[in-house]
Design a protein around this motif. Structure first.
Motif, mmCIF file in Angstrom:
data_model
loop_
_atom_site.group_PDB
_atom_site.id
_atom_site.type_symbol
_atom_site.label_atom_id
_atom_site.label_comp_id
_atom_site.label_asym_id
_atom_site.label_seq_id
_atom_site.Cartn_x
_atom_site.Cartn_y
_atom_site.Cartn_z
ATOM 1 N N GLY A 94 0.797 -1.219 0.000
ATOM 2 C CA GLY A 94 0.000 0.000 0.000
ATOM 3 C C GLY A 94 0.831 1.272 0.000
ATOM 4 O O GLY A 94 0.399 2.302 0.526
ATOM 5 N N ILE A 95 2.004 1.224 -0.596
ATOM 6 C CA ILE A 95 2.896 2.390 -0.648
ATOM 7 C C ILE A 95 2.760 3.032 -2.018
ATOM 8 O O ILE A 95 3.129 2.446 -3.033
ATOM 9 N N GLN A 153 5.674 9.586 1.483
ATOM 10 C CA GLN A 153 5.177 9.704 2.847
ATOM 11 C C GLN A 153 4.676 8.377 3.406
ATOM 12 O O GLN A 153 4.666 8.175 4.630
ATOM 13 N N ASP A 154 4.276 7.457 2.525
ATOM 14 C CA ASP A 154 3.780 6.151 2.964
ATOM 15 C C ASP A 154 4.890 5.264 3.519
ATOM 16 O O ASP A 154 4.607 4.205 4.093
ATOM 17 N N LEU A 155 6.142 5.676 3.355
ATOM 18 C CA LEU A 155 7.267 4.895 3.882
ATOM 19 C C LEU A 155 7.465 5.106 5.378
ATOM 20 O O LEU A 155 8.213 4.357 6.011
ATOM 21 N N ARG A 163 12.077 7.853 10.743
ATOM 22 C CA ARG A 163 10.662 7.481 10.734
ATOM 23 C C ARG A 163 10.434 6.095 10.136
ATOM 24 O O ARG A 163 9.292 5.648 10.025
ATOM 25 N N SER A 164 11.519 5.418 9.747
ATOM 26 C CA SER A 164 11.403 4.076 9.176
ATOM 27 C C SER A 164 12.382 3.140 9.872
ATOM 28 O O SER A 164 13.269 3.577 10.610
ATOM 29 N N GLU A 219 8.599 -9.377 3.549
ATOM 30 C CA GLU A 219 9.314 -9.253 4.819
ATOM 31 C C GLU A 219 9.811 -7.826 5.032
ATOM 32 O O GLU A 219 9.906 -7.356 6.166
ATOM 33 N N ILE A 220 10.146 -7.142 3.951
ATOM 34 C CA ILE A 220 10.380 -5.705 4.002
ATOM 35 C C ILE A 220 9.396 -5.040 3.053
ATOM 36 O O ILE A 220 8.874 -5.677 2.124
ATOM 37 N N ASP A 221 9.111 -3.782 3.290
ATOM 38 C CA ASP A 221 8.082 -3.083 2.525
ATOM 39 C C ASP A 221 8.639 -2.368 1.299
ATOM 40 O O ASP A 221 7.918 -2.143 0.324
ATOM 41 N N ALA A 222 9.910 -1.970 1.384
ATOM 42 C CA ALA A 222 10.499 -1.184 0.309
ATOM 43 C C ALA A 222 11.996 -1.453 0.275
ATOM 44 O O ALA A 222 12.564 -2.066 1.193
#
Length: 330
Positions: free
Chosen positions: A94-95, A99-101, A134-135, A179-182
């Motif tokens: 959903g990225i 800002q979605d990160l 923030r990540s 497992e990771i988003d980005a």
């Protein structure tokens, strides 16, 4: 009497004329060396194997926090690339925008703060208010496991969650599995190249985004410089000769494309290359890969600021702090 020089660089088209001898270094007896991985050149530079060497910007800058920083840089930038295209996401995460990160787990190639990572994190902070704290971060290899680089300082600022990928794990597989988003990586994940629908670029239309970035900022991000030991940097005539040689080799590569425009680049296998070349020439100018400090000061000082803001430098350095004094007027 000629000065013996051990010179190392990756074999780009703009360094070919140095390797094949078409462009000599005046006053020097130069021996050139390359490596399959450019990071091998960086490691050997740390080990003192070279007199003149291509060196990743962040690897170079991290030495300035040692008791005695061993290197200065020539304003020669053999590797540069726009970096919006280096951000990949899991399509189920959903990225859709930077800002979605926030609050997500992001992989980064090789180490926290590799050169593309410094650039895109800085851009995200400047333009979207997204700072690295923030990540969460996982470092490792994209498609092949990469052990921690124990030959370079690895500062991690307080308040930032960074871990290394497990032994044998790859960031590309971790991204595809969720497992990771980005992922921020100089390498495009093989799964994406193979057609996987589980991985996509954060900026699908990255060329448009990167062209707009250049129009607004005038910055063509550099990843690497050419480094020399400080003692050698005191030899003004030699430094000028090395700089001229790299510049001449690069200019020969550019001139090949200018000349090729007359025949619509018939020697290039890419269709419509001439149209692409015209667009680049209109945007980037006649010298689209500039060397010298004057043409690169804004770019270089921006990277120095990012490096400091991301906790990778203890002090905010300027171009004058890192460039060979004899070449400050280039």
């Amino acid at each position: 009497m000629s000065t013996p020089l051990r010179v190392a660089s990756y074999t780009y088209e703009h360094t070919e004329a140095l390797f094949d001898g078409r462009v000599p270094i005046e006053g020097a007896e130069a021996v050139f060396e390359t490596a399959p991985l450019v990071s091998d050149i960086f490691r050997r530079t740390v080990e003192g194997r070279y007199d003149v060497a291509e060196y990743g910007l962040t690897y170079f800058l991290r030495t300035f926090d040692l008791d005695e920083s061993p290197f200065l840089a020539l304003p020669v930038f053999p590797n540069r690339n726009f970096r919006h295209s280096s951000v990949f996401v899991n399509t189920a995460a959903g990225i859709e925008k930077p800002q979605d990160l926030a609050g997500r787990t992001i992989g980064e190639f090789a180490m926290f703060g590799h050169d593309p990572g410094v650039w895109i994190k800085g851009i995200f902070s400047d333009e979207f208010g997204l700072t690295p704290d923030r990540s969460r971060w996982v470092v490792g290899g994209t498609d092949h496991p990469v052990p921690a680089f124990d030959w370079v300082p690895q500062p991690v600022p307080d308040g930032i969650d960074v871990r290394h990928a497990a032994d044998g794990a790859t960031l590309g597989a971790m991204l595809e599995s969720g497992e990771i988003d980005a992922l921020i990586s100089v390498d495009v994940p093989q799964a994406l190249l193979g057609g996987s629908k589980r991985i996509a670029r954060l900026f699908p239309d990255y060329e448009r985004v990167e062209r707009d970035y250049y129009r607004r900022t005038g910055i063509f991000p550099a990843m690497h410089v050419v480094a020399v030991p400080r003692k050698l940097a005191e030899r003004d005539d030699l430094m000028a000769a090395v700089y001229r040689a790299f510049h001449q080799a690069k200019e020969m590569a550019q001139q090949k494309y200018r000349d090729g425009a007359r025949k619509q680049h018939m020697g290039v296998v890419t269709p419509w290359f001439s149209r692409h070349f015209e667009e680049n020439r209109a945007l980037l100018g006649e010298d689209w890969w500039p060397y010298g400090l004057a043409a690169n000061r804004t770019m270089l000082d921006t990277f120095l600021r990012y490096h400091y803001e991301q906790g990778l430098s203890k002090h905010l350095l300027t171009s004058e702090d890192i460039i060979v004094p004899a070449l400050l007027d280039t």
